[in-house]
Motif scaffolding. Sequence first.
Motif, PDB file in Angstrom:
ATOM      1  N   ARG A   1      34.592  33.031  35.589  1.00 26.21           N
ATOM      2  CA  ARG A   1      33.239  33.598  35.686  1.00 26.21           C
ATOM      3  C   ARG A   1      33.265  35.109  35.875  1.00 26.21           C
ATOM      4  O   ARG A   1      32.237  35.772  35.650  1.00 26.21           O
ATOM      5  CB  ARG A   1      32.494  32.963  36.878  1.00 26.21           C
ATOM      6  CG  ARG A   1      32.166  31.500  36.733  1.00 26.21           C
ATOM      7  CD  ARG A   1      31.164  31.251  35.619  1.00 26.21           C
ATOM      8  NE  ARG A   1      31.822  31.118  34.309  1.00 26.21           N
ATOM      9  CZ  ARG A   1      31.236  31.266  33.137  1.00 26.21           C
ATOM     10  NH1 ARG A   1      29.968  31.600  33.062  1.00 26.21           N
ATOM     11  NH2 ARG A   1      31.907  31.116  32.010  1.00 26.21           N
ATOM     12  N   MET A   2      34.416  35.647  36.314  1.00 29.87           N
ATOM     13  CA  MET A   2      34.518  37.082  36.596  1.00 29.87           C
ATOM     14  C   MET A   2      35.676  37.675  35.803  1.00 29.87           C
ATOM     15  O   MET A   2      36.713  38.048  36.368  1.00 29.87           O
ATOM     16  CB  MET A   2      34.732  37.302  38.101  1.00 29.87           C
ATOM     17  CG  MET A   2      33.601  36.826  38.990  1.00 29.87           C
ATOM     18  SD  MET A   2      32.082  37.796  38.778  1.00 29.87           S
ATOM     19  CE  MET A   2      32.645  39.432  39.216  1.00 29.87           C
ATOM     20  N   PRO A   3      35.534  37.778  34.466  1.00 29.30           N
ATOM     21  CA  PRO A   3      36.637  38.313  33.661  1.00 29.30           C
ATOM     22  C   PRO A   3      36.977  39.763  33.968  1.00 29.30           C
ATOM     23  O   PRO A   3      38.054  40.239  33.568  1.00 29.30           O
ATOM     24  CB  PRO A   3      36.128  38.154  32.218  1.00 29.30           C
ATOM     25  CG  PRO A   3      34.648  37.987  32.331  1.00 29.30           C
ATOM     26  CD  PRO A   3      34.403  37.317  33.651  1.00 29.30           C
ATOM     27  N   ALA A   4      36.114  40.460  34.695  1.00 25.31           N
ATOM     28  CA  ALA A   4      36.425  41.834  35.083  1.00 25.31           C
ATOM     29  C   ALA A   4      37.538  41.885  36.131  1.00 25.31           C
ATOM     30  O   ALA A   4      38.147  42.943  36.342  1.00 25.31           O
ATOM     31  CB  ALA A   4      35.173  42.528  35.624  1.00 25.31           C
ATOM     32  N   LEU A   5      37.803  40.767  36.783  1.00 22.17           N
ATOM     33  CA  LEU A   5      38.887  40.701  37.754  1.00 22.17           C
ATOM     34  C   LEU A   5      40.222  40.570  37.047  1.00 22.17           C
ATOM     35  O   LEU A   5      40.306  40.050  35.936  1.00 22.17           O
ATOM     36  CB  LEU A   5      38.710  39.492  38.678  1.00 22.17           C
ATOM     37  CG  LEU A   5      37.667  39.548  39.779  1.00 22.17           C
ATOM     38  CD1 LEU A   5      37.627  38.198  40.498  1.00 22.17           C
ATOM     39  CD2 LEU A   5      37.958  40.663  40.768  1.00 22.17           C
ATOM     40  N   ASP A   6      41.287  41.007  37.717  1.00 19.34           N
ATOM     41  CA  ASP A   6      42.617  40.664  37.253  1.00 19.34           C
ATOM     42  C   ASP A   6      43.064  39.421  38.022  1.00 19.34           C
ATOM     43  O   ASP A   6      42.500  39.096  39.082  1.00 19.34           O
ATOM     44  CB  ASP A   6      43.602  41.825  37.443  1.00 19.34           C
ATOM     45  CG  ASP A   6      43.703  42.279  38.894  1.00 19.34           C
ATOM     46  OD1 ASP A   6      44.128  41.462  39.739  1.00 19.34           O
ATOM     47  OD2 ASP A   6      43.364  43.437  39.183  1.00 19.34           O
ATOM     48  N   PRO A   7      44.055  38.670  37.537  1.00 19.66           N
ATOM     49  CA  PRO A   7      44.454  37.419  38.198  1.00 19.66           C
ATOM     50  C   PRO A   7      44.843  37.589  39.658  1.00 19.66           C
ATOM     51  O   PRO A   7      44.517  36.739  40.484  1.00 19.66           O
ATOM     52  CB  PRO A   7      45.642  36.949  37.346  1.00 19.66           C
ATOM     53  CG  PRO A   7      45.372  37.516  35.991  1.00 19.66           C
ATOM     54  CD  PRO A   7      44.741  38.853  36.244  1.00 19.66           C
TER      55      PRO A   7
ATOM     56  N   LEU B   1      40.639  27.278  42.564  1.00 19.73           N
ATOM     57  CA  LEU B   1      39.492  28.113  42.913  1.00 19.73           C
ATOM     58  C   LEU B   1      39.623  29.484  42.260  1.00 19.73           C
ATOM     59  O   LEU B   1      38.653  30.012  41.702  1.00 19.73           O
ATOM     60  CB  LEU B   1      39.379  28.258  44.429  1.00 19.73           C
ATOM     61  CG  LEU B   1      38.256  29.177  44.928  1.00 19.73           C
ATOM     62  CD1 LEU B   1      36.899  28.714  44.423  1.00 19.73           C
ATOM     63  CD2 LEU B   1      38.272  29.259  46.448  1.00 19.73           C
ATOM     64  N   ALA B   2      40.815  30.070  42.309  1.00 21.43           N
ATOM     65  CA  ALA B   2      41.028  31.381  41.699  1.00 21.43           C
ATOM     66  C   ALA B   2      40.750  31.332  40.201  1.00 21.43           C
ATOM     67  O   ALA B   2      40.136  32.250  39.641  1.00 21.43           O
ATOM     68  CB  ALA B   2      42.456  31.863  41.964  1.00 21.43           C
ATOM     69  N   ALA B   3      41.184  30.259  39.537  1.00 26.29           N
ATOM     70  CA  ALA B   3      40.953  30.121  38.101  1.00 26.29           C
ATOM     71  C   ALA B   3      39.466  29.981  37.787  1.00 26.29           C
ATOM     72  O   ALA B   3      38.970  30.547  36.801  1.00 26.29           O
ATOM     73  CB  ALA B   3      41.730  28.922  37.561  1.00 26.29           C
ATOM     74  N   LEU B   4      38.744  29.227  38.627  1.00 29.09           N
ATOM     75  CA  LEU B   4      37.299  29.078  38.419  1.00 29.09           C
ATOM     76  C   LEU B   4      36.581  30.411  38.577  1.00 29.09           C
ATOM     77  O   LEU B   4      35.675  30.748  37.801  1.00 29.09           O
ATOM     78  CB  LEU B   4      36.742  28.051  39.409  1.00 29.09           C
ATOM     79  CG  LEU B   4      37.137  26.594  39.175  1.00 29.09           C
ATOM     80  CD1 LEU B   4      36.707  25.731  40.364  1.00 29.09           C
ATOM     81  CD2 LEU B   4      36.517  26.064  37.889  1.00 29.09           C
ATOM     82  N   VAL B   5      36.981  31.180  39.585  1.00 30.65           N
ATOM     83  CA  VAL B   5      36.368  32.492  39.805  1.00 30.65           C
ATOM     84  C   VAL B   5      36.713  33.434  38.656  1.00 30.65           C
ATOM     85  O   VAL B   5      35.851  34.161  38.135  1.00 30.65           O
ATOM     86  CB  VAL B   5      36.830  33.080  41.149  1.00 30.65           C
ATOM     87  CG1 VAL B   5      36.377  34.536  41.290  1.00 30.65           C
ATOM     88  CG2 VAL B   5      36.284  32.250  42.314  1.00 30.65           C
TER      89      VAL B   5
ATOM     90  N   ARG C   1      38.293  47.399  42.703  1.00 25.95           N
ATOM     91  CA  ARG C   1      39.713  47.729  42.812  1.00 25.95           C
ATOM     92  C   ARG C   1      40.486  47.270  41.582  1.00 25.95           C
ATOM     93  O   ARG C   1      41.544  47.821  41.273  1.00 25.95           O
ATOM     94  CB  ARG C   1      40.295  47.109  44.074  1.00 25.95           C
ATOM     95  CG  ARG C   1      39.672  47.644  45.343  1.00 25.95           C
ATOM     96  CD  ARG C   1      40.434  47.234  46.570  1.00 25.95           C
ATOM     97  NE  ARG C   1      41.757  47.857  46.588  1.00 25.95           N
ATOM     98  CZ  ARG C   1      42.630  47.672  47.589  1.00 25.95           C
ATOM     99  NH1 ARG C   1      42.319  46.908  48.616  1.00 25.95           N
ATOM    100  NH2 ARG C   1      43.803  48.260  47.547  1.00 25.95           N
ATOM    101  N   SER C   2      39.965  46.267  40.889  1.00 32.11           N
ATOM    102  CA  SER C   2      40.619  45.826  39.647  1.00 32.11           C
ATOM    103  C   SER C   2      40.367  46.788  38.499  1.00 32.11           C
ATOM    104  O   SER C   2      41.104  46.793  37.511  1.00 32.11           O
ATOM    105  CB  SER C   2      40.109  44.439  39.243  1.00 32.11           C
ATOM    106  OG  SER C   2      40.489  43.458  40.175  1.00 32.11           O
ATOM    107  N   ASN C   3      39.296  47.593  38.642  1.00 31.41           N
ATOM    108  CA  ASN C   3      38.913  48.514  37.568  1.00 31.41           C
ATOM    109  C   ASN C   3      38.683  49.908  38.145  1.00 31.41           C
ATOM    110  O   ASN C   3      37.542  50.398  38.190  1.00 31.41           O
ATOM    111  CB  ASN C   3      37.642  48.019  36.868  1.00 31.41           C
ATOM    112  CG  ASN C   3      37.811  46.640  36.275  1.00 31.41           C
ATOM    113  OD1 ASN C   3      38.266  46.478  35.158  1.00 31.41           O
ATOM    114  ND2 ASN C   3      37.420  45.617  37.046  1.00 31.41           N
ATOM    115  N   PRO C   4      39.750  50.555  38.616  1.00 31.47           N
ATOM    116  CA  PRO C   4      39.569  51.876  39.223  1.00 31.47           C
ATOM    117  C   PRO C   4      39.070  52.887  38.195  1.00 31.47           C
ATOM    118  O   PRO C   4      39.387  52.786  37.003  1.00 31.47           O
ATOM    119  CB  PRO C   4      40.986  52.233  39.699  1.00 31.47           C
ATOM    120  CG  PRO C   4      41.896  51.419  38.829  1.00 31.47           C
ATOM    121  CD  PRO C   4      41.142  50.150  38.549  1.00 31.47           C
ATOM    122  N   PRO C   5      38.239  53.844  38.635  1.00 34.20           N
ATOM    123  CA  PRO C   5      37.739  54.850  37.688  1.00 34.20           C
ATOM    124  C   PRO C   5      38.878  55.703  37.135  1.00 34.20           C
ATOM    125  O   PRO C   5      39.836  56.018  37.843  1.00 34.20           O
ATOM    126  CB  PRO C   5      36.778  55.677  38.540  1.00 34.20           C
ATOM    127  CG  PRO C   5      37.226  55.455  39.954  1.00 34.20           C
ATOM    128  CD  PRO C   5      37.761  54.063  39.994  1.00 34.20           C
TER     129      PRO C   5
END
Length: 226
Positions: free
Chosen positions: A149-155, A142-146, A216-220
């Motif tokens: 689709r959401m490359p902005a996330l970190d693993p 499930l994490a891999a599928l998400v 949170r994966s992409n803090p300013p």
Amino acid sequence: MTASFQRARRPEQVEARRAAILATAREMLAERGVAEISLRELADRVGLAKSNVLRYFDSREAIFLEVLDQEWIAWLDAVEVAFAEVPPDDAEAVARQLADTLDGRDLLCELIAAMSGVLERNITIDFARVFKRRASANHDRLAALVLDRMPALDPASAAFFGGAVFVIIAGLWPYSRPTEVVTTVAAELGAPPDWADFRAHLAEGLANQLVGQVTRSNPPRPPRAS
């Protein structure tokens, strides 16, 4: 079941018996909740003594966890297909597809809601090792599928979100299925059935969770000193 089937000892016959027990468990779960099904009732429905059922599954709870694993895999297959239509980094679309693919999967949601608090409380360590390895594989899928689709996330964030999906389902599902007494009292108090639309509230909760994980994966970055 026939006497010859009960005396079966070959691997394929053992597997047939396990399949029959799981099929019966599914039938009973379609009629009532997990908490209302005893091992004795299930054994009677299968046509075996309770002690014989326990030769193939460690406990009543282990039977239901096996059903959960099957339902979980089938759901992930559906998610994989649904995600093919989701554009990259569209958190609301990801959340909506997850909620939509759960629509009609009452058995899966029922078992997710019962997993940690009920079903995992009466299993042997050997079965726990088997089940948790399968659960870990399902969670990773499930994490891999998400993440796809959401490359902005970190693993790590994608993995956390995968776990949060189950926590949100487990919390929302019982609230969306109140007893008649609770429904009556809520109506007397003028309270609307806020949680009646499980799919809508699940989509909302998952979207909020996912947007938070992306943030949170992409803090300013702090402003550069002039």
